[in-house]
Design an enzyme around this catalytic site. Structure first.
Site, short mmCIF file in Angstrom:
data_model
loop_
_atom_site.label_atom_id
_atom_site.label_comp_id
_atom_site.label_asym_id
_atom_site.label_seq_id
_atom_site.Cartn_x
_atom_site.Cartn_y
_atom_site.Cartn_z
N GLY A 4 5.37 -6.33 -3.51
CA GLY A 4 4.54 -6.43 -2.31
C GLY A 4 3.41 -5.42 -2.34
O GLY A 4 2.32 -5.67 -1.80
N ALA A 5 3.64 -4.29 -2.97
CA ALA A 5 2.60 -3.25 -3.01
C ALA A 5 1.42 -3.70 -3.88
O ALA A 5 0.28 -3.35 -3.61
CB ALA A 5 3.18 -1.94 -3.53
#
Lengths: 511, 105
Positions: free
Chosen positions: A404-405
């Site tokens: 997600g980062a």
């Protein structure tokens, strides 16, 4: 009255007014290591002889509690406009020597007037806060004053840049005007901000805490994040403010001022980060190797240090930089880093400043504490800010871009103008160790030598996914470049991309 | 002055990095529902139950005067009132034990 007499009379009145609260009060102010409001405006902030003061002769009209016998010069605030590095700004400075800089109706009307000047002229607004708070004798009139200032802070947000320099106490409702502005400056031992002071906390909660610990400069710069800039002296704070102004346009309709390109002092080579993905390094060194004159003005230097944000120039063009900092918490995203980055991105988008994102992050910080404090809600702010921004968005993946980062750090999927990766980039759902553990869990458990098998699978995953080529094949990475090519590549992108914002205008809500 | 580096594990990978004290907080769990404690220092105004009373969740056990308010202190669970540790008029500290509840299983 003859003309000569009237001029004499005027000069006499003026000389009294220019002294503010008078010699005794000024001496008291000096004893605290503080400059007077007038010195701050005329000597520390503005170019010499550029200050045009307005409303020096304003007086209050309060009759209660013996106020009718009190003459408060300028009602405790100095307002007007002048120039910083030859560019116009509007300014107000609360004068602690006059009734403790307390805010009454006339005081707030003066501030409101100069805010309206900033709005009409499209010039930055600088507020210098040094006030004991509401003028209690004036009751609701003083609250009305705060409210009208907050209203304008909000309406001006994203229209002209707003700055607050806290140079004294700033307590209770008064803190919210600075909190609504784009950048807050604090000075060691001089600035104190809180909603309720140490005495109230002592009475209500029985807790002992000093003014400095509760809301001193370093507390605001490092723990709360309320202040973006911390300085050792008033002079340093104003110098930083002037430098910050040099990166910014006067308002949202203008482009930031372009200066002469200067190459970095130490340009990046091709071996700038450690081979081992688990090894830390300081991302600020990378930034200095890319930008003009290696000059980087860091915002929020002491807060959420796992995320670095600030201003620099590329071939003379101001840019805003957002970078993961592997040196701190391995460069993870967490609540504070998300808030810090999101607000910075939105500020840059308000004022047509292109963004450069430098990515090296293993993901989000795990923990019940983070989850319960709302990392989902806070993390969403980065996604929102990047997706919303329509200034040029350039991204360089330096090493790890996981999960997600990876998406959050201005990926192609959030509308990045240009995404490059260095050859050591790793774009994957997670690190090889974690991925191998999950994909081959059963096989590892059943293996004769589980650890050796695990290591083999980690290597396999590494070879397959821990590189930029899978993403480049899909076009999610526009190009792969050596780190030494970064600066020149980014300069090419900037010269191609349309600089001004094309999306709908927005303010810079505190996040 | 470089700080000494710590270790941080994310997804099975151990990173060598600085871990600031305030950024990692151990999870302390939810408070014990059988112990009713003062959430704020104040004065007990009135005790509305006696030891041995049956109570339901949300029933007001006592009133705590703090922050210019009579704050209603309730139980989250149903059960029996065990020991009451305070009397009306007592000043209490934050987190001080006020009432024990014997929770219905």
């Amino acid at each position: 009255m003859s003309i000569k007499r009237s001029v004499y009379d005027f000069l006499t009145r003026l000389s009294v007014k220019l002294k503010g609260g008078g010699d005794k009060a000024i001496e008291k102010q000096k004893k605290k290591g503080k400059n007077t409001a007038r010195e701050r405006v005329e000597d520390l902030l503005l170019d010499e002889d550029t200050f045009l003061e307005i409303d020096l002769f304003v007086e209050h009209s309060v009759k209660d509690f013996g106020m009718d016998r009190k003459d408060l010069v300028g009602d405790g605030v100095i307002t007007g406009y002048g120039k910083v590095h030859n560019r116009p700004v509007a300014v107000f400075a609360q004068d602690f020597t006059v009734a403790g800089g307390s805010l009454g109706r006339a005081h707030s009307k003066k501030i409101v007037k100069v805010m309206d000047v900033a709005a009409k002229a499209g010039i930055p607004l600088i507020g210098i806060n040094d006030s004991g708070g509401a003028r209690i004798q004036e009751g609701v009139e003083s609250l009305c004053g705060y409210g009208e200032i907050f209203y304008r802070n909000t309406k001006l947000s994203g229209v002209v840049p707003q700055f607050s320099v806290i140079l004294g106490p700033c307590a209770g409702g008064a803190v919210y005007s600075p909190a609504l502005t784009d950048f807050v400056f604090v000075v060691d031992r001089i600035s104190h901000m809180f909603i309720t002071g140490p005495q109230v906390i002592k009475t209500v909660l029985g807790e002992d805490i000093t003014q400095e610990e509760l809301g001193g400069a370093m507390t605001q710069a490092s723990i709360t994040g309320n202040a973006q800039f911390y300085a050792k002296s008033e002079t340093e704070a104003f110098n930083t403010l002037k430098k910050l102004l040099s990166f910014l346009p006067a308002n949202s309709k203008e482009l930031p001022p372009v200066s002469k390109p200067i190459p970095p002092d130490h340009p990046l080579g091709d071996d700038v980060i450690p081979d081992n993905r688990r090894q830390a390094y300081c991302v600020k060194e990378i930034i200095r190797g890319i930008v003009d004159a290696s000059d980087f003005l860091e915002v929020h230097e002491y807060y959420a240090r796992n995320m670095v944000v600030g201003f620099a120039r590329l071939a003379g063009q101001p840019i805003g930089i957002i970078a993961n900092q592997p040196r701190i918490l391995a460069g993870v995203l967490d609540i504070n880093a998300s808030d810090k980055a999101a607000r910075f991105i939105r500020f840059c988008d308000c004022f047509n400043i292109p963004l450069l994102t430098l990515v090296d992050t293993p993901g989000y910080l795990p923990g019940a504490d983070q989850e319960h404090a709302g990392v989902i809600r806070h993390g969403a702010k980065i996604l929102y800010a990047y997706s919303e921004a329509t200034v040029p968005k350039m991204t360089v993946i330096m090493r790890k871009a996981y999960g997600g980062a990876y998406i959050a750090m201005c990926s192609k999927h959030l509308g990045a103008t240009f995404v490059a990766s260095w050859p050591c980039g790793e774009i994957a759902v997670m690190g090889p160790e974690g991925a191998a553990n999950i994909i081959f869990r059963r096989e590892i458990a059943a293996a004769e030598e589980p650890e050796a098998y695990r290591q083999e699978k980690i290597r396999e995953y590494e070879e397959k996914f821990a590189n930029p080529y899978v993403a480049a094949k899909k076009g999610y990475v526009d190009t792969i470049i050596r780190s030494s090519e970064t600066r020149n590549t980014l300069i090419k992108v900037l010269s191609m991309a349309k600089q001004s914002r094309t999306g709908h205008p927005h303010g810079n809500i505190p996040l | 002055m470089e700080k000494e580096l710590d270790k941080l594990i994310i997804d099975g990978t151990e990173y060598v990095t600085e871990v600031p004290e305030c950024s990692i907080k151990p999870y302390e769990g939810v408070s014990d529902p059988s112990e009713i404690r003062a959430f704020i220092p104040g004065t007990i105004v009135e005790i509305k139950v006696s030891e041995g009373d049956m109570i339901e969740p949300g029933v007001v056990l006592l009133l705590l005067d703090a922050m210019k308010m009579h704050n209603e202190i309730c139980s989250r669970e149903s059960g029996l009132i065990g020991k009451i540790h305070v009397s009306s008029g007592d000043s209490v500290q934050k987190n001080q034990l006020l009432v024990n509840i014997i929770i219905n299983k």
